[in-house]
Design a protein around this motif. Sequence first.
Motif: not given
Length: 57
Positions: A1-21
């Motif tokens: 799967m392609p990798t992207f950088i979060a620009n906002d707080y996102l939730v993936k598989d029940g975990k929060v992904v912070s901006p910049g990750h």
Amino acid sequence: MPTFIANDYLVKDGKVVSPGHEIEISEEQAVKLEDKVKASPIPSPTTKREDGNDASK
């Protein structure tokens, strides 16, 4: 799967992904998220390059 950088707080598989990750999502999901993600400048180690070889090698 392609990798992207979060620009906002996102939730993936029940975990929060912070901006910049990095977050691995499909191209379709990235289109739906619009400006909440941007393409990662470095290909994911599990992503295949256009020549068919692993990017991690």
